[in-house]
Write a protein that holds these residues in place. Structure first.
Motif, PDB file in Angstrom:
ATOM      1  N   ASP A 158       1.480   9.399   0.928  1.00 47.75           N
ATOM      2  CA  ASP A 158       1.390   8.697   2.207  1.00 47.75           C
ATOM      3  C   ASP A 158       1.245   9.659   3.379  1.00 47.75           C
ATOM      4  N   ALA A 159       2.044  10.702   3.357  1.00 51.06           N
ATOM      5  CA  ALA A 159       2.003  11.662   4.455  1.00 51.06           C
ATOM      6  C   ALA A 159       0.644  12.346   4.498  1.00 51.06           C
ATOM      7  N   VAL A 160       0.146  12.749   3.344  1.00 54.39           N
ATOM      8  CA  VAL A 160      -1.158  13.405   3.308  1.00 54.39           C
ATOM      9  C   VAL A 160      -2.226  12.478   3.866  1.00 54.39           C
ATOM     10  N   ASN A 185       6.607  12.504  13.500  1.00 59.17           N
ATOM     11  CA  ASN A 185       5.880  12.245  12.270  1.00 59.17           C
ATOM     12  C   ASN A 185       5.367  10.805  12.291  1.00 59.17           C
ATOM     13  N   ALA A 186       4.088  10.700  12.585  1.00 52.83           N
ATOM     14  CA  ALA A 186       3.505   9.385  12.798  1.00 52.83           C
ATOM     15  C   ALA A 186       3.575   8.501  11.553  1.00 52.83           C
ATOM     16  N   VAL A 187       3.413   9.103  10.383  1.00 55.13           N
ATOM     17  CA  VAL A 187       3.471   8.305   9.152  1.00 55.13           C
ATOM     18  C   VAL A 187       4.795   7.593   9.062  1.00 55.13           C
ATOM     19  N   PHE A 188       5.818   8.386   9.206  1.00 55.58           N
ATOM     20  CA  PHE A 188       7.153   7.833   9.101  1.00 55.58           C
ATOM     21  C   PHE A 188       7.399   6.767  10.159  1.00 55.58           C
ATOM     22  N   TYR A 189       6.966   7.062  11.355  1.00 49.36           N
ATOM     23  CA  TYR A 189       7.205   6.195  12.501  1.00 49.36           C
ATOM     24  C   TYR A 189       6.584   4.814  12.298  1.00 49.36           C
ATOM     25  N   VAL A 190       5.371   4.803  11.772  1.00 48.69           N
ATOM     26  CA  VAL A 190       4.675   3.536  11.540  1.00 48.69           C
ATOM     27  C   VAL A 190       5.298   2.791  10.352  1.00 48.69           C
ATOM     28  N   GLN A 191       5.562   3.533   9.297  1.00 51.60           N
ATOM     29  CA  GLN A 191       6.176   2.896   8.127  1.00 51.60           C
ATOM     30  C   GLN A 191       7.545   2.323   8.481  1.00 51.60           C
ATOM     31  N   TYR A 192       8.262   3.051   9.314  1.00 52.46           N
ATOM     32  CA  TYR A 192       9.577   2.590   9.734  1.00 52.46           C
ATOM     33  C   TYR A 192       9.455   1.299  10.525  1.00 52.46           C
ATOM     34  N   GLY A 193       8.407   1.181  11.314  1.00 58.26           N
ATOM     35  CA  GLY A 193       8.170  -0.062  12.034  1.00 58.26           C
ATOM     36  C   GLY A 193       8.051  -1.239  11.078  1.00 58.26           C
ATOM     37  N   LEU A 211       0.695  -4.374  10.659  1.00 56.78           N
ATOM     38  CA  LEU A 211       1.064  -3.040  10.182  1.00 56.78           C
ATOM     39  C   LEU A 211       0.703  -2.898   8.701  1.00 56.78           C
ATOM     40  N   ALA A 212       1.019  -3.919   7.927  1.00 55.02           N
ATOM     41  CA  ALA A 212       0.726  -3.851   6.496  1.00 55.02           C
ATOM     42  C   ALA A 212      -0.778  -3.800   6.248  1.00 55.02           C
ATOM     43  N   SER A 213      -1.505  -4.598   7.004  1.00 53.00           N
ATOM     44  CA  SER A 213      -2.961  -4.637   6.837  1.00 53.00           C
ATOM     45  C   SER A 213      -3.596  -3.289   7.163  1.00 53.00           C
ATOM     46  N   GLY A 214      -3.210  -2.738   8.305  1.00 50.55           N
ATOM     47  CA  GLY A 214      -3.777  -1.457   8.726  1.00 50.55           C
ATOM     48  C   GLY A 214      -3.413  -0.333   7.775  1.00 50.55           C
ATOM     49  N   LEU A 215      -2.165  -0.315   7.360  1.00 50.10           N
ATOM     50  CA  LEU A 215      -1.738   0.726   6.419  1.00 50.10           C
ATOM     51  C   LEU A 215      -2.503   0.605   5.100  1.00 50.10           C
ATOM     52  N   ALA A 216      -2.779  -0.629   4.694  1.00 49.10           N
ATOM     53  CA  ALA A 216      -3.534  -0.824   3.451  1.00 49.10           C
ATOM     54  C   ALA A 216      -4.938  -0.243   3.582  1.00 49.10           C
ATOM     55  N   ILE A 217      -5.536  -0.406   4.734  1.00 51.58           N
ATOM     56  CA  ILE A 217      -6.871   0.172   4.940  1.00 51.58           C
ATOM     57  C   ILE A 217      -6.800   1.693   4.858  1.00 51.58           C
ATOM     58  N   LEU A 218      -5.758   2.247   5.400  1.00 56.39           N
ATOM     59  CA  LEU A 218      -5.610   3.706   5.349  1.00 56.39           C
ATOM     60  C   LEU A 218      -5.178   4.173   3.957  1.00 56.39           C
ATOM     61  N   GLY A 219      -4.787   3.246   3.119  1.00 58.46           N
ATOM     62  CA  GLY A 219      -4.336   3.615   1.785  1.00 58.46           C
ATOM     63  C   GLY A 219      -2.926   4.180   1.780  1.00 58.46           C
ATOM     64  N   VAL A 220      -2.136   3.759   2.770  1.00 53.19           N
ATOM     65  CA  VAL A 220      -0.762   4.232   2.902  1.00 53.19           C
ATOM     66  C   VAL A 220       0.172   3.051   2.595  1.00 53.19           C
ATOM     67  N   SER A 221       1.252   3.320   1.888  1.00 53.40           N
ATOM     68  CA  SER A 221       2.137   2.237   1.498  1.00 53.40           C
ATOM     69  C   SER A 221       2.909   1.699   2.698  1.00 53.40           C
ATOM     70  N   ALA A 222       3.294   0.429   2.613  1.00 54.70           N
ATOM     71  CA  ALA A 222       4.072  -0.215   3.675  1.00 54.70           C
ATOM     72  C   ALA A 222       5.417  -0.625   3.087  1.00 54.70           C
ATOM     73  N   PRO A 223       6.389   0.275   3.105  1.00 57.98           N
ATOM     74  CA  PRO A 223       7.670   0.001   2.461  1.00 57.98           C
ATOM     75  C   PRO A 223       8.480  -1.060   3.198  1.00 57.98           C
ATOM     76  N   GLU A 224       9.264  -1.819   2.447  1.00 56.39           N
ATOM     77  CA  GLU A 224      10.079  -2.860   3.076  1.00 56.39           C
ATOM     78  C   GLU A 224      11.426  -2.322   3.536  1.00 56.39           C
ATOM     79  N   GLU A 225      11.830  -1.218   2.957  1.00 58.56           N
ATOM     80  CA  GLU A 225      12.982  -0.511   3.517  1.00 58.56           C
ATOM     81  C   GLU A 225      12.873   0.969   3.210  1.00 58.56           C
ATOM     82  N   MET A 226      13.555   1.796   4.010  1.00 56.25           N
ATOM     83  CA  MET A 226      13.370   3.241   3.921  1.00 56.25           C
ATOM     84  C   MET A 226      14.712   3.972   3.887  1.00 56.25           C
ATOM     85  N   ARG A 227      15.732   3.291   3.501  1.00 55.21           N
ATOM     86  CA  ARG A 227      17.040   3.925   3.518  1.00 55.21           C
ATOM     87  C   ARG A 227      17.126   5.084   2.542  1.00 55.21           C
TER      88      ARG A 227
END
Length: 596
Positions: free
Chosen positions: A426-428, A455-463, A580-596
RNA sequence: GCGCCGGUAGCUCAGCUGGAUAGAGCACCAGACUUCGAAUCUGGGGGUCAGGGGUUCGAAUCCCUUCCGGCGCGCCA
C-alpha cells in the motif's frame, strides 16, 4: 430523464442547463446561432464565497455575440434563476456567473453516492473506447528493481482509472526477448550452469550479468540437461539456455508484479514478431510499399561524438513525414532488425488487434524515443490510432533523508521485492502515485511507514478506518443500524439529509459530489495522481470535522437521543467512506476497516 | 549544437488542459485529549509562480526568448 440514467456528475448536469439556457437566448435572438460551446465551462470556484459553481459562458461568448460580458451574463443569469436546481445566480468580476444550488441538489448527490456505492463515479465517457496500455515491459534479464516500480504502479492505476471511466482496457507487457541483451543473459546463465556442475568459474567477465539471481537458472539447467550442454557449441546451447533463462526471469518478474498487485492481460513476446511469420519484415515491406522506407544515409549525430561512426547507406523509415526530426534506421549493420523496427511491428499489432487508443508507459531515459514512435504509429495506422506516451521520472530511494547506495556495476541494486517487503504494498503504491508522473520522486523508506500526517497513505487509510469506527460506535447507540455496508447504505440513503446544515458538513458533501467530475478529468488527462491528491483532501476535511466535535459536541456525528440527526450524519460518513474506498481501489491500495 | 521534461513558500509538492485574493504538508511559533480513535485537529508568520517580452476581458497555465537542473541524440533495449 429516466431515474437510472441520471448522470452522477452534478457539474455536468448544470453544464447542460447552461447550454440549454444559451439555446434559449439564441432562440430569442440575443445570441447568434453559431457560438463556440466548447469553451463554456462550469467549475467549482476556488473561493467558497463565490457560490457552488461558476460559469465563464458570458465572458467567452461576449465577442461572438457582440455584447458586453456583463450584459450577456445578466440575460443568462435570468434564465438560470428559473432552474429548479438553482437558488441564486450572481454576476461577479468581469462576467462570471456564480451559481448557488439549492441544498437539495447537493444532498441528492450524496444520496446517489450512497446508493451507487462502489459504482459511484463510474463514468460512461469511455464507452466503446478500446484502450491498450503497455507498462512495465522490463527486460527479462534480471529481477525488477525499484526503478521499475513506479511505471508498474502508474500503469496499473491508470488502467484501473480508465476502466472505471468506462473504457475497455487491455493491460499489456512487452517482453524484450529478442535483442542482444537476452543473448548476454544466456551466456551469463551458461556460466552459472557450469558453476552448478562444480566448475570454478572465477569472476564474472565484464559484459555479462554478474548477479547471483542467475544461480538458480544454472542449477535448473544442470538438473535438466546434466553435463550435456558443455560439449555443444554455443550455437546449439544458446537458444536452449536463453529460453530457459527468459522463462525463469519472467516467472520472477510476474511474481514481483503480483506482490505489487499489478496484473497484465497480455504478455507479448518481441521474439514472436520475428519468429512467427516475420511480422517485422512484413511491416517494413508494408511501409516500403507506401514509400515510407528507403535506402539512404544519415548525417552523423550532433553533440556527443560517436566513436565508431561509419557513414553508410542503410534502410530508413521516413519518420520526418510524420513529425519526427530525423529518419530512423530499421536494420543494424549485421542485417538484423533494430529495436525500433520490431517496436513498429509491435504497435501495428496493437492496431490490428483493434485498439485505437494506445498508451505506453516509459522510463524517463526513453523520452527521446517518443516522437519517432508516435510517427511510426501514425504511419502504420493511417492516423486512425492515437499513441500517448506517459513518462515516469526516476525514483530517488532514501532512508531517513540519506540516499540508499546502489551499485549497478556489481549487480547490487535494491529490488522491487525488497522494498515491498520492507514498507508494504500500500505504501509503495500510494507514494508512487502521490506525485505527477513526470516529476522526480523522493521515496523515503523510513518516512513511508510512519503513522502520521506526513504519511499520506496512512492518513487516507485512517480516514476510511475512522469512518468505519464511527459506524461501530453508532451501532452501540442505535442497535438497529445494520452492520453491513449495503444494508446500512440503504438505511442512511433515506435519512433526512436536510439536517446537514453545518457549513463544514456541506463542504464535505460538495467534495463528495465532486468525485465523478474528478474521475472524468483524471481519466481524460491520463493522470491518476489527481485521485491520490483528492483523497488526501477529502480525508483531511473529514478528520477536521471529526475533531471539531470535540469542542462542539453538537457537531459530532453521533448525537445521543437524536436518531434522525445521527442518521443524516451517518449518511455523510457513508458518503466519505464510499468515495475513499472507491478512490483507493483505483489506486490499488487497500481500504482497511480498522488500523489498531 | 538540437530535442524532450522540469524550475511555484526555508524544504517536499499540488494547482482541476486560460479564471476571481496562487494552495497543502513538513519545519518554525502558539493552542486543543474526563468525550464518536489526539495515529487527530485549530490558529499564525512565510511568494518577483526562475528572469524578460507577447497573446486577451483574464496567464503559474498558451507563444517567443534568456538563465538553471535532469534525460536523450545511427547499428542498446
Amino acid at each position: 430523464m429516466a431515474p437510472n440514467d441520471r448522470p452522477q456528475n452534478l457539474f455536468a448536469v448544470i453544464h447542460d442547463r447552461v447550454l440549454a439556457a444559451l439555446d434559449a437566448l439564441i432562440a430569442e435572438g440575443l445570441l447568434p446561432a453559431a457560438i463556440d460551446r466548447s469553451r463554456v465551462l462550469v467549475e467549482p470556484p476556488r473561493d467558497a464565497a463565490h457560490g457552488d459553481m461558476a460559469t465563464n459562458a458570458a465572458m467567452v461568448l461576449a465577442k461572438d455575440a457582440g455584447r458586453k460580458p456583463r450584459e450577456l451574463a445578466e440575460a443568462l443569469a435570468g434564465r438560470l434563476r428559473a432552474d429548479p436546481l438553482v437558488a441564486a445566480a450572481d454576476i461577479a468580476g468581469p462576467g462570471f456567473i456564480n451559481l448557488t444550488l439549492r441544498p437539495q441538489a447537493w444532498t441528492q448527490a450524496l444520496r446517489e453516492a450512497i446508493e451507487a456505492g462502489g459504482d459511484y463515479g463510474r463514468a460512461r465517457q469511455g464507452a466503446g473506447e478500446t484502450v491498450n496500455i503497455e507498462y512495465v515491459s522490463a527486460n527479462p534479464t534480471g529481477p525488477m528493481h525499484v526503478g521499475h516500480c513506479r511505471g508498474a504502479v502508474f500503469g496499473d492505476a491508470l488502467a484501473n482509472l480508465l476502466a472505471f471511466a468506462g473504457c475497455d482496457v487491455t493491460r499489456e507487457y512487452y517482453i524484450n526477448d529478442a535483442g542482444a541483451q537476452v543473448d548476454v543473459l544466456a551466456r551469463s546463465a551458461y556460466l552459472r550452469y557450469r558453476e552448478a556442475l562444480g566448475e570454478d568459474i572465477g569472476a564474472i567477465p565484464e559484459g555479462l550479468y554478474p548477479g547471483d539471481y542467475l544461480k538458480p537458472v544454472g542449477a535448473a539447467l544442470a538438473k535438466e540437461h546434466g553435463a550435456r550442454l558443455k560439449a555443444k557449441p554455443e550455437s546449439e546451447w544458446l537458444p536452449l539456455v536463453r529460453a530457459k533463462a527468459i522463462a525463469m526471469m519472467m516467472e520472477a518478474i510476474r511474481a514481483d508484479l503480483v506482490a505489487l498487485n499489478v496484473r497484465h492481460d497480455v504478455f507479448f513476446s518481441e521474439r514472436s514478431l520475428v519468429e512467427e511469420g516475420d511480422a517485422v519484415g512484413k511491416t517494413i515491406a508494408w511501409l516500403r510499399e507506401r514509400g515510407e522506407v528507403y535506402e539512404g544515409r544519415l548525417p552523423p549525430p550532433k553533440g556527443a561524438p560517436v566513436e565508431d561512426w561509419e557513414d553508410r547507406e542503410q534502410t530508413l523509415f521516413r519518420a520526418t513525414d510524420f513529425g519526427d526530426d530525423v529518419d530512423r534506421p530499421l536494420l543494424k549493420s549485421d542485417g538484423s532488425y533494430t529495436y525500433f523496427a520490431s517496436d513498429i511491428a509491435y504497435h501495428k499489432s496493437k492496431f490490428d488487434r483493434g485498439f485505437r487508443n494506445l498508451i505506453d508507459v516509459w522510463g524517463a531515459d526513453h523520452g527521446g524515443y517518443i516522437k519517432r514512435m508516435q510517427a511510426a504509429v501514425k504511419a502504420v495506422t493511417g492516423g486512425k490510432a492515437a499513441l500517448d506516451v506517459k513518462i515516469v521520472q526516476l525514483v530517488k530511494l532514501l532512508r531517513g533523508g540519506e540516499p540508499v547506495k546502489m551499485s549497478k556495476r556489481a549487480g547490487e541494486f535494491v529490488t522491487l521485492r525488497e522494498v515491498v517487503d520492507e514498507v508494504g504494498r500500500d505504501a509503495v503504491r500510494f507514494m508512487m502515485l502521490f506525485r505527477k508522473n513526470d516529476a522526480v520522486l523522493d521515496f523515503d523508506l523510513a518516512r513511508v511507514i510512519e503513522q502520521s500526517r506526513d504519511n499520506a497513505v496512512f492518513y487516507v487509510q485512517y480516514g476510511h478506518a475512522r469512518a468505519h469506527s464511527i459506524f461501530r460506535m453508532a451501532r452501540e447507540q442505535f442497535p438497529d443500524l445494520p452492520p453491513g455496508n449495503a444494508a446500512r447504505a440503504a438505511l442512511v440513503a433515506s435519512a433526512p439529509l436536510e439536517w446537514l446544515d453545518d457549513p463544514a458538513e456541506l463542504a464535505l458533501v460538495r467534495r463528495i459530489a465532486l468525485y465523478p467530475r474528478l474521475i472524468e478529468a483524471a481519466a481524460a488527462a491520463h493522470e491518476p495522481h489527481r485521485i491520490a491528491f483528492y483523497l488526501y483532501e477529502l480525508a483531511s476535511e473529514f478528520h477536521a470535522q471529526w475533531t471539531r466535535g470535540k469542542d462542539l459536541p453538537h457537531l459530532r456525528f453521533i448525537i445521543q437521543n437524536d436518531r434522525e440527526l445521527t442518521l443524516a450524519r451517518m449518511a455523510l460518513v457513508q458518503g466519505v467512506m464510499t468515495v475513499l474506498a472507491s478512490g483507493l481501489a483505483i489506486l490499488g491500495v487497500s481500504a482497511p476497516e480498522e488500523m489498531r
